[in-house]
Design an enzyme around this catalytic site. Structure first.
Site, short mmCIF file in Angstrom:
data_model
loop_
_atom_site.label_atom_id
_atom_site.label_comp_id
_atom_site.label_asym_id
_atom_site.label_seq_id
_atom_site.Cartn_x
_atom_site.Cartn_y
_atom_site.Cartn_z
N CYS A 114 0.21 3.83 2.72
CA CYS A 114 0.80 3.29 3.93
C CYS A 114 2.10 3.54 4.14
O CYS A 114 2.58 4.00 5.40
CB CYS A 114 0.41 1.68 4.35
SG CYS A 114 -1.23 1.21 3.89
N CYS A 120 0.85 -1.22 -0.05
CA CYS A 120 -0.03 0.04 -0.07
C CYS A 120 0.85 1.25 0.03
O CYS A 120 1.71 1.53 1.03
CB CYS A 120 -0.87 0.00 1.23
SG CYS A 120 -1.71 1.51 1.72
#
Length: 102
Positions: free
Chosen positions: A29, A26
């Site tokens: 993230c 991600c």
């Protein structure tokens, strides 16, 4: 040392626990990681931050209805008190945790 359960982790005595639901693949993230490190350094000893990989721990993500990542959930005395999905700026994150710091 035995592995702690998720409920044991979020019921940390004396300090709030910020849970970062993330995945290695991600991009947002990865953007969030240094922000979390900064907030952790600012509140060392007053705030516990744990990271939960949603790919490795789908039950925890499902339990808290994590729809997108990153999702941050702040637990105080074992209860979720604040939640945000997506990247959160350090000042906004610090402001969210401030009322729960000892």
């Amino acid at each position: 040392m035995p592995k702690k359960s998720f409920s044991e982790l979020i019921n940390s005595p004396g300090m709030p626990v910020l849970v970062d639901f993330y995945a290695d693949w991600c991009g947002p993230c990865k953007t969030m990681a240094p922000i979390l490190e900064q907030v952790a350094a600012q509140h060392q000893g007053k705030l516990k931050i744990i990271k939960i990989d949603v790919d490795r721990n789908p039950a925890a993500a499902q339990q808290f209805r994590v729809q997108g990542i990153p999702t941050l959930i702040l637990f105080h005395k074992g209860q979720p008190v604040w939640r945000q999905s997506g990247v959160v700026a350090a000042p906004q994150l610090a402001q969210a945790v401030q009322p729960f710091l000892g």
